[in-house]
Structure formats: structure tokens, C-alpha cells
Design an enzyme around this catalytic site. Structure first.
Site, PDB file in Angstrom:
ATOM      1  N   ARG A 173      77.282 -27.116  56.432  1.00 40.61           N
ATOM      2  CA  ARG A 173      78.421 -27.334  57.342  1.00 40.61           C
ATOM      3  C   ARG A 173      78.272 -28.581  58.209  1.00 40.61           C
ATOM      4  O   ARG A 173      77.161 -28.940  58.561  1.00 40.61           O
ATOM      5  CB  ARG A 173      78.558 -26.205  58.360  1.00 40.61           C
ATOM      6  CG  ARG A 173      78.668 -24.871  57.839  1.00 40.61           C
ATOM      7  CD  ARG A 173      79.472 -23.999  58.769  1.00 40.61           C
ATOM      8  NE  ARG A 173      79.520 -22.705  58.149  1.00 40.61           N
ATOM      9  CZ  ARG A 173      78.706 -21.718  58.464  1.00 40.61           C
ATOM     10  NH1 ARG A 173      77.852 -21.869  59.438  1.00 40.61           N
ATOM     11  NH2 ARG A 173      78.788 -20.589  57.810  1.00 40.61           N
ATOM     12  N   ARG A 246      62.019  -9.933  40.363  1.00 40.08           N
ATOM     13  CA  ARG A 246      61.126 -10.346  41.429  1.00 40.08           C
ATOM     14  C   ARG A 246      60.949  -9.142  42.337  1.00 40.08           C
ATOM     15  O   ARG A 246      61.928  -8.452  42.678  1.00 40.08           O
ATOM     16  CB  ARG A 246      61.793 -11.506  42.182  1.00 40.08           C
ATOM     17  CG  ARG A 246      60.871 -12.379  42.928  1.00 40.08           C
ATOM     18  CD  ARG A 246      59.953 -13.209  42.080  1.00 40.08           C
ATOM     19  NE  ARG A 246      59.043 -13.905  42.995  1.00 40.08           N
ATOM     20  CZ  ARG A 246      57.758 -14.074  42.767  1.00 40.08           C
ATOM     21  NH1 ARG A 246      57.196 -13.645  41.656  1.00 40.08           N
ATOM     22  NH2 ARG A 246      57.023 -14.718  43.659  1.00 40.08           N
ATOM     23  N   ARG A 277      59.868 -14.205  55.177  1.00 42.11           N
ATOM     24  CA  ARG A 277      60.676 -13.934  56.370  1.00 42.11           C
ATOM     25  C   ARG A 277      59.965 -12.939  57.270  1.00 42.11           C
ATOM     26  O   ARG A 277      59.177 -12.119  56.783  1.00 42.11           O
ATOM     27  CB  ARG A 277      62.013 -13.265  56.026  1.00 42.11           C
ATOM     28  CG  ARG A 277      62.779 -13.876  54.916  1.00 42.11           C
ATOM     29  CD  ARG A 277      64.174 -13.268  54.821  1.00 42.11           C
ATOM     30  NE  ARG A 277      64.344 -12.511  53.609  1.00 42.11           N
ATOM     31  CZ  ARG A 277      65.472 -12.439  52.907  1.00 42.11           C
ATOM     32  NH1 ARG A 277      66.559 -13.054  53.327  1.00 42.11           N
ATOM     33  NH2 ARG A 277      65.549 -11.721  51.814  1.00 42.11           N
ATOM     34  N   GLU A 297      58.020 -10.088  55.029  1.00 45.90           N
ATOM     35  CA  GLU A 297      58.454  -9.894  53.639  1.00 45.90           C
ATOM     36  C   GLU A 297      57.692 -10.866  52.734  1.00 45.90           C
ATOM     37  O   GLU A 297      57.785 -12.076  52.915  1.00 45.90           O
ATOM     38  CB  GLU A 297      59.959 -10.174  53.599  1.00 45.90           C
ATOM     39  CG  GLU A 297      60.633  -9.860  52.295  1.00 45.90           C
ATOM     40  CD  GLU A 297      62.150 -10.021  52.421  1.00 45.90           C
ATOM     41  OE1 GLU A 297      62.764  -9.564  53.421  1.00 45.90           O
ATOM     42  OE2 GLU A 297      62.734 -10.636  51.510  1.00 45.90           O
TER      43      GLU A 297
HETATM   44  P1  FAD Z   1      69.783   0.193  44.639  1.00 47.01           P
HETATM   45  O1  FAD Z   1      69.966   0.213  46.108  1.00 47.01           O
HETATM   46  O2  FAD Z   1      68.555  -0.419  44.073  1.00 47.01           O
HETATM   47  O3  FAD Z   1      69.883   1.697  44.123  1.00 47.01           O
HETATM   48  C1  FAD Z   1      69.435   2.110  42.844  1.00 47.01           C
HETATM   49  C2  FAD Z   1      68.740   3.453  43.017  1.00 47.01           C
HETATM   50  O4  FAD Z   1      68.412   3.955  41.725  1.00 47.01           O
HETATM   51  C3  FAD Z   1      67.417   3.349  43.797  1.00 47.01           C
HETATM   52  O5  FAD Z   1      67.445   4.220  44.903  1.00 47.01           O
HETATM   53  C4  FAD Z   1      66.363   3.754  42.767  1.00 47.01           C
HETATM   54  O6  FAD Z   1      65.300   4.499  43.327  1.00 47.01           O
HETATM   55  C5  FAD Z   1      67.175   4.595  41.805  1.00 47.01           C
HETATM   56  N1  FAD Z   1      66.601   4.648  40.472  1.00 47.01           N
HETATM   57  C6  FAD Z   1      66.257   3.607  39.683  1.00 47.01           C
HETATM   58  N2  FAD Z   1      65.736   4.059  38.524  1.00 47.01           N
HETATM   59  C7  FAD Z   1      65.750   5.412  38.586  1.00 47.01           C
HETATM   60  C8  FAD Z   1      65.325   6.430  37.708  1.00 47.01           C
HETATM   61  N3  FAD Z   1      64.762   6.153  36.536  1.00 47.01           N
HETATM   62  N4  FAD Z   1      65.467   7.722  38.087  1.00 47.01           N
HETATM   63  C9  FAD Z   1      66.024   8.033  39.284  1.00 47.01           C
HETATM   64  N5  FAD Z   1      66.444   7.091  40.166  1.00 47.01           N
HETATM   65  C10 FAD Z   1      66.309   5.798  39.817  1.00 47.01           C
HETATM   66  N6  FAD Z   1      73.310  -7.382  50.314  1.00 47.01           N
HETATM   67  C11 FAD Z   1      74.153  -7.733  51.297  1.00 47.01           C
HETATM   68  O7  FAD Z   1      75.379  -7.553  51.169  1.00 47.01           O
HETATM   69  N7  FAD Z   1      73.682  -8.291  52.481  1.00 47.01           N
HETATM   70  C12 FAD Z   1      72.359  -8.523  52.692  1.00 47.01           C
HETATM   71  O8  FAD Z   1      71.973  -9.020  53.761  1.00 47.01           O
HETATM   72  C13 FAD Z   1      71.435  -8.168  51.644  1.00 47.01           C
HETATM   73  N8  FAD Z   1      70.124  -8.380  51.813  1.00 47.01           N
HETATM   74  C14 FAD Z   1      69.254  -8.000  50.826  1.00 47.01           C
HETATM   75  C15 FAD Z   1      67.903  -8.189  51.046  1.00 47.01           C
HETATM   76  C16 FAD Z   1      66.986  -7.806  50.076  1.00 47.01           C
HETATM   77  C17 FAD Z   1      65.521  -8.009  50.320  1.00 47.01           C
HETATM   78  C18 FAD Z   1      67.453  -7.222  48.853  1.00 47.01           C
HETATM   79  C19 FAD Z   1      66.475  -6.813  47.784  1.00 47.01           C
HETATM   80  C20 FAD Z   1      68.813  -7.033  48.630  1.00 47.01           C
HETATM   81  C21 FAD Z   1      69.729  -7.415  49.614  1.00 47.01           C
HETATM   82  N9  FAD Z   1      71.102  -7.195  49.452  1.00 47.01           N
HETATM   83  C22 FAD Z   1      71.967  -7.574  50.452  1.00 47.01           C
HETATM   84  C23 FAD Z   1      71.653  -6.552  48.232  1.00 47.01           C
HETATM   85  C24 FAD Z   1      71.811  -5.038  48.356  1.00 47.01           C
HETATM   86  O9  FAD Z   1      70.551  -4.439  48.584  1.00 47.01           O
HETATM   87  C25 FAD Z   1      72.431  -4.505  47.065  1.00 47.01           C
HETATM   88  O10 FAD Z   1      73.697  -5.059  46.854  1.00 47.01           O
HETATM   89  C26 FAD Z   1      72.587  -2.970  46.994  1.00 47.01           C
HETATM   90  O11 FAD Z   1      71.556  -2.278  47.627  1.00 47.01           O
HETATM   91  C27 FAD Z   1      72.630  -2.580  45.534  1.00 47.01           C
HETATM   92  O12 FAD Z   1      72.907  -1.212  45.389  1.00 47.01           O
HETATM   93  P2  FAD Z   1      72.581  -0.482  44.018  1.00 47.01           P
HETATM   94  O13 FAD Z   1      73.095   0.900  44.142  1.00 47.01           O
HETATM   95  O14 FAD Z   1      73.022  -1.305  42.881  1.00 47.01           O
HETATM   96  O15 FAD Z   1      70.988  -0.537  43.892  1.00 47.01           O
HETATM   97  N1  UDP Z   2      66.715 -20.475  50.584  1.00 48.51           N
HETATM   98  C1  UDP Z   2      65.972 -21.558  51.019  1.00 48.51           C
HETATM   99  N2  UDP Z   2      65.591 -21.629  52.333  1.00 48.51           N
HETATM  100  C2  UDP Z   2      65.929 -20.678  53.224  1.00 48.51           C
HETATM  101  C3  UDP Z   2      66.687 -19.568  52.786  1.00 48.51           C
HETATM  102  C4  UDP Z   2      67.060 -19.489  51.463  1.00 48.51           C
HETATM  103  O1  UDP Z   2      65.652 -22.440  50.226  1.00 48.51           O
HETATM  104  O2  UDP Z   2      65.548 -20.795  54.404  1.00 48.51           O
HETATM  105  C5  UDP Z   2      67.098 -20.404  49.151  1.00 48.51           C
HETATM  106  C6  UDP Z   2      66.132 -19.543  48.336  1.00 48.51           C
HETATM  107  O3  UDP Z   2      66.021 -20.119  47.056  1.00 48.51           O
HETATM  108  C7  UDP Z   2      66.839 -18.211  48.259  1.00 48.51           C
HETATM  109  C8  UDP Z   2      68.307 -18.639  48.162  1.00 48.51           C
HETATM  110  O4  UDP Z   2      68.370 -19.803  49.002  1.00 48.51           O
HETATM  111  O5  UDP Z   2      66.421 -17.476  47.138  1.00 48.51           O
HETATM  112  C9  UDP Z   2      69.297 -17.588  48.623  1.00 48.51           C
HETATM  113  O6  UDP Z   2      69.028 -17.256  49.965  1.00 48.51           O
HETATM  114  P1  UDP Z   2      69.599 -15.958  50.655  1.00 48.51           P
HETATM  115  O7  UDP Z   2      69.205 -15.974  52.076  1.00 48.51           O
HETATM  116  O8  UDP Z   2      71.054 -15.837  50.326  1.00 48.51           O
HETATM  117  O9  UDP Z   2      68.783 -14.852  49.838  1.00 48.51           O
HETATM  118  P2  UDP Z   2      68.635 -13.279  49.889  1.00 48.51           P
HETATM  119  O10 UDP Z   2      68.910 -12.810  51.290  1.00 48.51           O
HETATM  120  O11 UDP Z   2      69.587 -12.742  48.875  1.00 48.51           O
HETATM  121  O12 UDP Z   2      67.212 -13.077  49.497  1.00 48.51           O
END
Ligand code: FAD
Ligand code: UDP
Length: 364
Positions: A173, A246, A277, A297
Site C-alpha cells: 500500500r 508443511r 511468529r 510458532e
Molecule cells: P481443519 O480445521 O484442519 O479440520 C479438519 C479436522 O479433521 C481436524 O480437526 C482433524 O483432526 C480431523 N481429521 C483429519 N483426519 C481425520 C481422521 N482420519 N479421522 C478423524 N478426524 C480427522 N484462516 C483465516 O481465515 N484467518 C487466519 O488468520 C488464519 N490463520 C491461520 C493460521 C494457521 C497457522 C493455519 C494453519 C491456518 C490459518 N487459517 C486462517 C486457515 C484456517 O485454519 C482454515 O481455513 C480452517 O481451519 C480449515 O477448516 P477445515 O475444517 O478445512 O480443517
Molecule cells: N510473508 C513474508 N513475510 C512476512 C509475512 C508473510 O514473507 O512477514 C510471506 C510468507 O511467504 C508467507 C506468505 O507471505 O507464507 C503469506 O503470509 P500470511 O501471513 O498470509 O500467511 P499465513 O497466515 O496463512 O501463514
């Protein structure tokens, strides 16, 4: 049962709620000891701890915002993370505050001039990988201080070997605006995410600590249809080989101070710091508690048995996923959904859209 829903995460819960609204019966199983999947939050001394990393709800879709607000009231939290590079602090996303700190510039025109010069120096015309994409978008200073180290830690590969799309997620931005997201709707559910999923699952039978692959052996006739939100390659016994994921390791600490870092999310963008983070959970809800909880993390290479948090959507995995998808499409008795079932880097709002669509296609 009409549906056996595998996974009590957001996809499974939204689908189950939709099915229940239309009078269908659902059994929801999850191998974890709790509901809500990766959006699970747990209250620790009055602080809602995001157990699987920072989750900020944001969307540009008014229908999704109205939908999620049926299950919780949202606060007005705006994600404004800080980046730390070798002890120096910068605002994210890349904005006028960042440019001022980097180069002392005070106007958009002065910042643009520097970035334009650095972009030209990169002499990249058609970016083939993340490094070239970043250099051609942001120039060398931002790439080296704010992108390279973080991205290589996060994905475990050199930026020159990563696909370009990962970096397209980062907003850029020319204003003094530290809001990480461009979406018009954003916030944190007051009281945490778990109670949202609890409400969605109201009226469904839920069994925790239950792995589908064991469960189905003795219960193959339990439901007319399965909604599977686990990993698609695991479902098919890794027949064509493993998709790449990952994983992450979270280390949480309770500190006997009221404020550790002054903001909810701090990204460590240098290579030397082993974590990507630190989250200080109370700041998501403007907490006034005397104590604080922080979580570091650490990105981790995935292998079977670890949680597959992120799909790695590069060309190799795209081709492999298509093979599994072809098998999935032949299974009329199973709906594959969610981040793992569809092998897609979906945020929560996209999961809601996708689960509501899957339910609508069922003509429930
Ligand atoms: P999951 O939440 O993974 O649910 C799948 C479930 O299935 C799990 O509970 C698992 O235990 C279960 N399962 C898997 N295999 C089996 C099996 N064989 N038997 C029984 N149960 C099973 N989204 C945002 O909008 N904003 C954010 O800021 C954001 N930050 C994130 C940060 C991180 C570190 C991560 C990893 C993701 C983030 N996301 C964020 C994405 C968000 O987590 C996902 O969009 C959402 O949780 C996906 O929901 P889901 O139901 O697909 O998966
Ligand atoms: N990223 C980066 N520097 C930062 C934050 C994010 O280079 O300070 C890059 C990194 O490759 C990351 C991607 O931007 O995987 C997406 O970032 P975001 O914060 O959207 O990731 P999430 O919350 O989904 O892990």
C-alpha cells in the site's frame, strides 16, 4: 445416519449445521480430543488461546460475514502485525510506515521512486519463482529484510524454488495504513472460536478421539454418505504417493507480566531466529488480565503422524492432487471438503463458502 462427517473443524461444522437445519441426521467424528479443528481456542486464565496459531476472521463477502455473525458477536480487532528483522521493527503490511522506517521517505512519491528503482535493478520481466516475483514487486530491500528469511523458514525451501502465488497474498500500500487485510469485514469472535463450532454442531452426535480409518472398519454401514475433511491422499492409502504439507510446532508460555510485545502478532523475518511468529493472545481481545500467554510458532517439515497444516500448492503437488481428485470424483458416497480434503490454502471465509456450496449441492 444421513451423514458421517469426518472432522469437527470449520468445514465439517458448517456442513453439519446446514444438514441439521434441513432435518438430516449427522454423526461427527474427530481424531483430536476437541472440536473446532485448527480454529480451536481454549480459555487459559481468562485469555482465549489460539491453540493452532493466530486466527483472524476477515472477508470481503457480506453473506459470509452475516452467516458467521449468527454464531458469535465479533469485536473490532484489526490485524496490524509488526515485523522484526535483526532487532529492527517494521510495520506490516508493506505501507508508508514501512517505507519511512526503511528509507526515511515521507511521501508516496518518494517511496515509489525508490521501489521503482529497485524493481528496475532486479531486471525481472517474467517472474518464474517467488524470489523473482518478490524482487519484481517490491525490490531488494523489502525482499531481503521482510520476505526472504520468513518465507524460507515457513516453507523450508529457498525462495528461488518456491511458486510465485505464495507472495501474492501480501498486500502492498501507498498509505499509512497498518491493516494487514484489505477486506471490509474483520474481527475476532468474542469468547473465542470454539463456541462458534459448538453452536454449529448443536443437535449432532459428536465423537472425539475417533480416527476415521479405525472407526469405518466396524461401522461401514453407519451413514448414507460421508463428508471427509481429512487428507485426501491418506483417504486413498497414499496410492499415488504423499502430497506435500508443511507442519508447525507451537510453544506456549504463560508470563507473569501484563504485556509482552504490545501487539497480537510479531513476525520474525530474519533467518537466524528459529520461529516465524510470536502471538500474544490477549491482544486479540484487548485483554486486561494481569498475566499474558504467548506462543512461538516454528515451521516443521511434515511427515506422517504430524499435523498437515499447510498444503504446498506447487506444480508437482497440483498434478498429484489431480490424480487423487479423479478418484474422489468417482466416489458418489463421499464429499471431500476443507483444507485437507480439497488440498487448498483456504482461509476461514472460503471454507464457509465451500461448505455451504457442498451442502446446497446435496439438495438437502
Ligand atoms: P481443519 O480445521 O484442519 O479440520 C479438519 C479436522 O479433521 C481436524 O480437526 C482433524 O483432526 C480431523 N481429521 C483429519 N483426519 C481425520 C481422521 N482420519 N479421522 C478423524 N478426524 C480427522 N484462516 C483465516 O481465515 N484467518 C487466519 O488468520 C488464519 N490463520 C491461520 C493460521 C494457521 C497457522 C493455519 C494453519 C491456518 C490459518 N487459517 C486462517 C486457515 C484456517 O485454519 C482454515 O481455513 C480452517 O481451519 C480449515 O477448516 P477445515 O475444517 O478445512 O480443517
Ligand atoms: N510473508 C513474508 N513475510 C512476512 C509475512 C508473510 O514473507 O512477514 C510471506 C510468507 O511467504 C508467507 C506468505 O507471505 O507464507 C503469506 O503470509 P500470511 O501471513 O498470509 O500467511 P499465513 O497466515 O496463512 O501463514
Amino acid at each position: 445416519m444421513d451423514y458421517l462427517i469426518v472432522g469437527a473443524g470449520l468445514f465439517g461444522a458448517v456442513f453439519a449445521h446446514s444438514a441439521r437445519e434441513r432435518g438430516k441426521s449427522c454423526l461427527v467424528i474427530d481424531k483430536r480430543p476437541h472440536i473446532a479443528g485448527n480454529i480451536y481456542t481454549q480459555a487459559v486464565n481468562g485469555v482465549n488461546v489460539h491453540k493452532y496459531g493466530a486466527h483472524i476472521f476477515h472477508t470481503g463477502d457480506k453473506a459470509v460475514w452475516n452467516y458467521i455473525n449468527r454464531f458469535a458477536e465479533f469485536n473490532n480487532f484489526v490485524n496490524s502485525p509488526i515485523a522484526v528483522y535483526r532487532g529492527e521493527l517494521f510495520n506490516l503490511p508493506f505501507n508508508m510506515n514501512t517505507f519511512n522506517k526503511l528509507w526515511g521517505v515521507k511521501t508516496p512519491a518518494a517511496a515509489k521512486a525508490i521501489i521503482e528503482r529497485q524493481r528496475a535493478e532486479s531486471s525481472v520481466t517474467e517472474p518464474r519463482n517467488l524470489e523473482e516475483q518478490a524482487l519484481s514487486l517490491t525490490g531488494r530491500d523489502i525482499y531481503e529484510k521482510l520476505i526472504k528469511g520468513y518465507t524460507e523458514k515457513q516453507w523450508g525451501k529457498p525462495c528461488a524454488e518456491l511458486p510465485t502465488f505464495i507472495i501474492k497474498r501480501l498486500p502492498f500500500r501507498w498509505t499509512f495504513d497498518n491493516n494487514y487485510f484489505n477486506d471490509p469485514y474483520q474481527g475476532i469472535p468474542i469468547g473465542g472460536y470454539t463456541s462458534i463450532v459448538e453452536k454449529m454442531l448443536d443437535g449432532c452426535e459428536v465423537r472425539l478421539n475417533t480416527d476415521y480409518f479405525d472407526f469405518i472398519k466396524k461401522n461401514s454401514e453407519i451413514a448414507d454418505k460421508i463428508v471427509f475433511t481429512g487428507a485426501i491422499d491418506e483417504f486413498f492409502g497414499y496410492e499415488f504417493g504423499e502430497l506435500e504439507y508443511r507442519s508447525l510446532r507451537f510453544e506456549s508460555e504463560m508470563l507473569d507480566i501484563d504485556n509482552y510485545q504490545g501487539v497480537a502478532v510479531v513476525n520474525y523475518t530474519d533467518r537466524e531466529t528459529p520461529w516465524t511468529r510470536i502471538i500474544e493472545h490477549k491482544h486479540f481481545e484487548f485483554g486486561k488480565q494481569p498475566l499474558t500467554v504467548i506462543t512461538r510458532e516454528y515451521p516443521v517439515e511434515w511427515s506422517r503422524g504430524l499435523e498437515p497444516y499447510y498444503p504446498v500448492n506447487d506444480d508437482r503437488n497440483g498434478i498429484l492432487y489431480q490424480k487423487y481428485k479423479t478418484l474422489a470424483d468417482k466416489r458418489d458416497d463421499v464429499i471431500f471438503g476443507g483444507r485437507l480434503g480439497q488440498y487448498a490454502y483456504y482461509d476461514m471465509d472460503k471454507i464457509i463458502v465451500s461448505a455451504l456450496k457442498a451442502a446446497a449441492e446435496e439438495k438437502l
